[in-house]
Structures are given as C-alpha cells and as structure tokens.
Design a protein around this motif. Structure first.
Motif, PDB file in Angstrom:
ATOM      1  N   GLU A 171       3.799 -29.321  -8.034  1.00  0.00           N
ATOM      2  CA  GLU A 171       2.136 -28.590  -8.627  1.00  0.00           C
ATOM      3  C   GLU A 171       1.955 -30.167  -9.444  1.00  0.00           C
ATOM      4  N   ARG A 173      -1.295 -29.992 -12.351  1.00  0.00           N
ATOM      5  CA  ARG A 173      -1.932 -29.369 -13.569  1.00  0.00           C
ATOM      6  C   ARG A 173      -3.274 -30.196 -14.179  1.00  0.00           C
ATOM      7  N   LEU A 219      -8.222 -25.245 -16.605  1.00  0.00           N
ATOM      8  CA  LEU A 219      -7.304 -25.886 -16.196  1.00  0.00           C
ATOM      9  C   LEU A 219      -7.190 -25.688 -14.554  1.00  0.00           C
ATOM     10  N   ARG A 221      -5.412 -25.691 -11.382  1.00  0.00           N
ATOM     11  CA  ARG A 221      -2.710 -25.591 -11.055  1.00  0.00           C
ATOM     12  C   ARG A 221      -3.306 -25.774  -9.764  1.00  0.00           C
TER      13      ARG A 221
END
Ligand SMILES: C[S@@+](CC[C@H](N)C(=O)[O-])C[C@H]1O[C@@H](n2cnc3c(N)ncnc32)[C@H](O)[C@@H]1O
Length: 225
Positions: A171, A173, A219, A221
């Motif tokens: 992932e 971020r 944010l 993601r």
C-alpha cells in the motif's frame, strides 16, 4: 515638486538602475533555493514548519505501522527525516528508506537518524527523484509520503514509479495539504482521477483532520494488485 525632491528621485533611480542586475540575481537565487529546499531553506523548514507537525507525524507513523508492520517502507520526499526516524523507532520490525530530491534535506535526515542512534539498516535517506526512483521493481512493502506530492512536477509519473517499486499487495499512503490550502490539484475529484489513470487503476481519498477537527490534510491510499 521642489528641486531637492527631484534630486532625491533621480539619485534613487540611478541607484536602482546601477544595482538592478545583482538584485535580480539575488532574488532569482533565493527563489530557486526555496523551490529546491536547499540550505538555508531546508534548515528553516525543519526548524519552523516540520517541528510543529510532530503530532501529525506520530499519527502517520502509527497508521503506516498498522498497515505495514514489517519489511521495508519507502518514504518519498522524506525532507528532514522527522517521520522516517519516528516510524523506525515506533515500528521495530520495519526498516525505512527515505528518498528526497534535495541533498541538504537528505543530509539533515541522515544526521537526525544518527543522532537517534538508529543504524543504517533501520533507516537511511538518499537523494532521488520520485519521477525516476533508484530502486528495482517490487522492492518495497509499503510507501509513505507527506506534504511532497504538490511539489512533484509530474504526479502521474510519480504514481507510476511508486506502483513499480511496490510489491504486489503493498500500500502507498500519500498525505498532502487539503485542496482549500491553495492546492486545487488536491481536490477529491482530481486526486481520484489521478489514481484512476495511474497503474493502480484507482484509490481512496480521505480527509485527515489534524490538528483536532481541522481538515488540513488529505490522504490518497493506493494498493498494488
Ligand atoms: C514540504 S517538504 C516535506 C518534507 C517531509 N515529507 C515533511 O513532511 O516534513 C517537500 C519535500 O519534497 C521533496 N521533493 C520535491 N520534489 C521531489 C521529487 N520530485 N522527488 C523527491 N522529492 C521531492 C522536497 O525536496 C522536500 O524535501
């Protein structure tokens, strides 16, 4: 106007004309310095701005450690290293590599890591561009970035590079300032489009409230399939 004022005006014009090139060069240098985060900008950024964001970095470090508790995380645009060092300290099974365009920022960050007593295997910072990351494909378990996205000249290329160096399932971020802070490119719809058109094929955009209820950050993601 009296004769005296005319003389003062002519003298002022003469001085301005005489010094116009050195003044222009100084302003140009200062502007390039601010854009490139060279010294003294890197040091000033660290002392003034980054020092106020301790609570934000702690929160980001906790969020990264929760989604990626072990392995190696790449921090893009790592600046003076406050987040990277915090993350390496709070997640003992996670190693952190930081990359930043500014050699001065990288020097500050490595100095901070050494002062924290963290060895190079746990956290290290090096010079590099998000548009051409100096790492092999699938090298990292996770990616984090704070307040850097709006500096990237080609965010689409940056996301493509981040996708390339992430392991499948990893992932990214990417935290940045909210769009209402003079950054229209960080609106939900534009970040959403950026993610959809990237090799990630889509992502999630969230408002991050810090400090307190202030929606100062956003944010993005992204997960690599
Ligand atoms: C506002 S500072 C943020 C630093 C740090 N992440 C923080 O939260 O304090 C932005 C950083 O992004 C870096 N940067 C800008 N463009 C970059 C690029 N193309 N590749 C890598 N880093 C970049 C700058 O050198 C600077 O250190």
């Amino acid at each position: 106007m009296t004769r005296r004022y005319w003389l003062v005006l002519i003298a002022a014009l003469g001085i301005a004309l005489h010094y116009r090139n050195p003044v222009r060069a100084t302003v140009k240098r200062a502007y390039a310095n601010v854009r490139a985060f060279d010294m003294p900008t890197a040091g000033m950024y660290d002392a003034i701005w980054a020092s106020l964001l301790g609570g934000f970095y702690s929160r980001v470090a906790d969020e990264v450690a929760a989604t990626c508790p072990s392995g190696t995380v790449l921090e893009v645009g790592s600046g003076p290293g406050r987040l990277g060092v915090r993350l390496a300290r709070s997640a003992p099974r996670l190693n952190v590599t930081g990359v930043d365009l500014s050699p001065e920022m990288v020097e500050l960050a490595n100095h901070r890591a050494a002062e924290a007593g963290l060895p190079g295997e746990r956290v290290r910072f090096k010079v590099g561009d998000v548009g051409a990351l100096p790492y092999a494909d699938g090298r990292f378990d996770g990616v984090v970035s704070t307040l850097s996205l709006h500096h990237w000249p080609d965010p689409a290329l940056g996301l493509a590079e981040i996708h390339r160096i992430l392991k499948p399932g990893g992932e990214a971020r990417i935290y940045d300032l909210g769009h209402w802070l003079w950054l229209p490119a960080n609106s939900d719809s534009r970040l959403d489009r950026l993610a959809t058109e990237s090799p990630f094929g889509g992502g999630e955009v969230e408002v991050v409230r810090w400090p307190g209820p202030v929606p100062a950050f956003v944010l993005l993601r992204l997960r690599r399939n």
